[in-house]
Design a protein around this motif. Structure first.
Motif, PDB file in Angstrom:
ATOM      1  N   MET A   1      32.651  45.210  57.377  1.00  0.00           N
ATOM      2  CA  MET A   1      33.383  44.998  56.139  1.00  0.00           C
ATOM      3  C   MET A   1      33.563  46.342  55.447  1.00  0.00           C
ATOM      4  N   ASN A   2      34.749  46.574  54.897  1.00  0.00           N
ATOM      5  CA  ASN A   2      35.061  47.803  54.175  1.00  0.00           C
ATOM      6  C   ASN A   2      34.378  47.795  52.811  1.00  0.00           C
ATOM      7  N   PRO A   3      34.198  48.977  52.233  1.00  0.00           N
ATOM      8  CA  PRO A   3      33.618  49.019  50.889  1.00  0.00           C
ATOM      9  C   PRO A   3      34.534  48.295  49.900  1.00  0.00           C
ATOM     10  N   ILE A   4      33.942  47.509  49.021  1.00  0.00           N
ATOM     11  CA  ILE A   4      34.687  46.765  48.006  1.00  0.00           C
ATOM     12  C   ILE A   4      34.722  47.614  46.744  1.00  0.00           C
ATOM     13  N   THR A   5      35.908  47.773  46.186  1.00  0.00           N
ATOM     14  CA  THR A   5      36.099  48.521  44.952  1.00  0.00           C
ATOM     15  C   THR A   5      36.172  47.548  43.787  1.00  0.00           C
ATOM     16  N   ILE A   6      35.472  47.874  42.712  1.00  0.00           N
ATOM     17  CA  ILE A   6      35.512  47.067  41.491  1.00  0.00           C
ATOM     18  C   ILE A   6      36.208  47.904  40.424  1.00  0.00           C
ATOM     19  N   ARG A   7      37.229  47.327  39.787  1.00  0.00           N
ATOM     20  CA  ARG A   7      37.901  48.056  38.710  1.00  0.00           C
ATOM     21  C   ARG A   7      38.486  47.093  37.696  1.00  0.00           C
ATOM     22  N   ASN A   8      38.579  47.560  36.466  1.00  0.00           N
ATOM     23  CA  ASN A   8      39.216  46.751  35.444  1.00  0.00           C
ATOM     24  C   ASN A   8      40.687  47.155  35.357  1.00  0.00           C
ATOM     25  N   LEU A   9      41.515  46.191  34.999  1.00  0.00           N
ATOM     26  CA  LEU A   9      42.954  46.397  34.977  1.00  0.00           C
ATOM     27  C   LEU A   9      43.484  46.450  33.554  1.00  0.00           C
ATOM     28  N   GLY A  10      44.510  47.268  33.364  1.00  0.00           N
ATOM     29  CA  GLY A  10      45.288  47.283  32.138  1.00  0.00           C
ATOM     30  C   GLY A  10      46.687  46.807  32.451  1.00  0.00           C
ATOM     31  N   PRO A  11      47.569  46.746  31.459  1.00  0.00           N
ATOM     32  CA  PRO A  11      48.919  46.243  31.706  1.00  0.00           C
ATOM     33  C   PRO A  11      49.686  47.078  32.725  1.00  0.00           C
ATOM     34  N   GLU A  12      49.368  48.370  32.813  1.00  0.00           N
ATOM     35  CA  GLU A  12      50.031  49.232  33.779  1.00  0.00           C
ATOM     36  C   GLU A  12      49.606  48.930  35.216  1.00  0.00           C
ATOM     37  N   ASP A  13      48.567  48.103  35.367  1.00  0.00           N
ATOM     38  CA  ASP A  13      48.045  47.750  36.691  1.00  0.00           C
ATOM     39  C   ASP A  13      48.451  46.345  37.136  1.00  0.00           C
ATOM     40  N   ALA A  14      49.330  45.695  36.409  1.00  0.00           N
ATOM     41  CA  ALA A  14      49.695  44.307  36.724  1.00  0.00           C
ATOM     42  C   ALA A  14      50.183  44.164  38.165  1.00  0.00           C
ATOM     43  N   HIS A  15      50.810  45.201  38.713  1.00  0.00           N
ATOM     44  CA  HIS A  15      51.320  45.149  40.091  1.00  0.00           C
ATOM     45  C   HIS A  15      50.201  44.937  41.118  1.00  0.00           C
ATOM     46  N   ILE A  16      48.968  45.279  40.769  1.00  0.00           N
ATOM     47  CA  ILE A  16      47.843  45.069  41.688  1.00  0.00           C
ATOM     48  C   ILE A  16      47.693  43.583  42.008  1.00  0.00           C
ATOM     49  N   LEU A  17      48.090  42.739  41.062  1.00  0.00           N
ATOM     50  CA  LEU A  17      47.975  41.294  41.266  1.00  0.00           C
ATOM     51  C   LEU A  17      49.078  40.740  42.169  1.00  0.00           C
ATOM     52  N   ASP A  18      49.940  41.622  42.676  1.00  0.00           N
ATOM     53  CA  ASP A  18      50.929  41.210  43.680  1.00  0.00           C
ATOM     54  C   ASP A  18      50.265  41.004  45.043  1.00  0.00           C
ATOM     55  N   ARG A  19      49.071  41.587  45.226  1.00  0.00           N
ATOM     56  CA  ARG A  19      48.353  41.473  46.507  1.00  0.00           C
ATOM     57  C   ARG A  19      47.016  40.781  46.274  1.00  0.00           C
ATOM     58  N   VAL A  20      47.048  39.469  46.235  1.00  0.00           N
ATOM     59  CA  VAL A  20      45.840  38.658  46.050  1.00  0.00           C
ATOM     60  C   VAL A  20      45.630  37.822  47.297  1.00  0.00           C
ATOM     61  N   LYS A  21      44.433  37.887  47.856  1.00  0.00           N
ATOM     62  CA  LYS A  21      44.116  37.057  49.023  1.00  0.00           C
ATOM     63  C   LYS A  21      44.227  35.591  48.608  1.00  0.00           C
ATOM     64  N   PRO A  22      45.055  34.811  49.290  1.00  0.00           N
ATOM     65  CA  PRO A  22      45.208  33.398  48.935  1.00  0.00           C
ATOM     66  C   PRO A  22      43.854  32.689  48.870  1.00  0.00           C
ATOM     67  N   GLY A  23      43.660  31.916  47.817  1.00  0.00           N
ATOM     68  CA  GLY A  23      42.415  31.208  47.613  1.00  0.00           C
ATOM     69  C   GLY A  23      41.453  31.915  46.672  1.00  0.00           C
ATOM     70  N   THR A  24      41.796  33.124  46.234  1.00  0.00           N
ATOM     71  CA  THR A  24      40.922  33.861  45.321  1.00  0.00           C
ATOM     72  C   THR A  24      41.025  33.286  43.911  1.00  0.00           C
ATOM     73  N   PHE A  25      42.236  33.083  43.429  1.00  0.00           N
ATOM     74  CA  PHE A  25      42.479  32.432  42.141  1.00  0.00           C
ATOM     75  C   PHE A  25      42.760  30.959  42.401  1.00  0.00           C
ATOM     76  N   ASP A  26      42.667  30.142  41.380  1.00  0.00           N
ATOM     77  CA  ASP A  26      42.958  28.715  41.531  1.00  0.00           C
ATOM     78  C   ASP A  26      44.428  28.473  41.870  1.00  0.00           C
ATOM     79  N   ASN A  27      45.302  29.289  41.304  1.00  0.00           N
ATOM     80  CA  ASN A  27      46.741  29.106  41.454  1.00  0.00           C
ATOM     81  C   ASN A  27      47.398  30.447  41.760  1.00  0.00           C
ATOM     82  N   ARG A  28      48.669  30.377  42.104  1.00  0.00           N
ATOM     83  CA  ARG A  28      49.454  31.590  42.342  1.00  0.00           C
ATOM     84  C   ARG A  28      49.569  32.377  41.036  1.00  0.00           C
TER      85      ARG A  28
END
Length: 144
Positions: free
Chosen positions: A1-28
């Motif tokens: 397993m690769n190292p997991i990065t933990i970071r907090n997001l601001g509004p300028e980081d919203a694009h990071i949520l374009d790549r979410v492993k399906p099943g991580t959040f309850d909904n799209r």
């Protein structure tokens, strides 16, 4: 397993949520909701990333009152099932708590279902005290 990065997001980081492993959040993820959440600076979203893909998160909100110190409500914590039991949720909650303390929050609280033993175990392991006699009420779209 690769190292997991933990970071907090601001509004300028919203694009990071374009790549979410399906099943991580309850909904799209809805991009406009995500941006609105991140742009409202009383909110925090901390994510766990595996090679740029979101595989876990913790969200929370600063609660302010005119007669009480600031507090922080942990809205939700989730880790994709393939990554559970690796300490990721612990890291997400700790980072959220650090952010809350940095914002001057004296109290940090979370609620979970009584039968969610994994969550209850997580919060206890982080030193949280379980309360008694708390009743939660909710309204849906059909009630005032």
């Amino acid at each position: 397993m690769n190292p997991i990065t933990i970071r907090n997001l601001g509004p300028e980081d919203a694009h990071i949520l374009d790549r979410v492993k399906p099943g991580t959040f309850d909904n799209r993820i809805d991009p406009s909701w995500a941006f609105g959440f991140l742009a409202t600076r009383v909110n925090e979203l901390v994510v766990a990333l595996d090679q740029g893909e979101v595989i876990g998160f913790a969200s929370g909100t600063v609660i302010m009152h005119p007669d009480k110190p600031f507090s922080f409500f942990v809205n939700e914590v989730g880790v994709h099932e393939a990554y559970q039991r690796n300490g990721i949720a612990t890291r997400l909650v700790k980072r959220s708590c650090d952010l809350a303390r940095d914002r001057g929050c004296d109290v940090i609280w979370v609620a979970t279902e009584g039968d969610n033993m994994a969550a209850r175990e997580l919060y206890r392991s982080l030193g949280a005290r379980e309360t008694e006699d708390v009743v939660v009420y909710e309204w849906d779209d059909d009630t005032p």
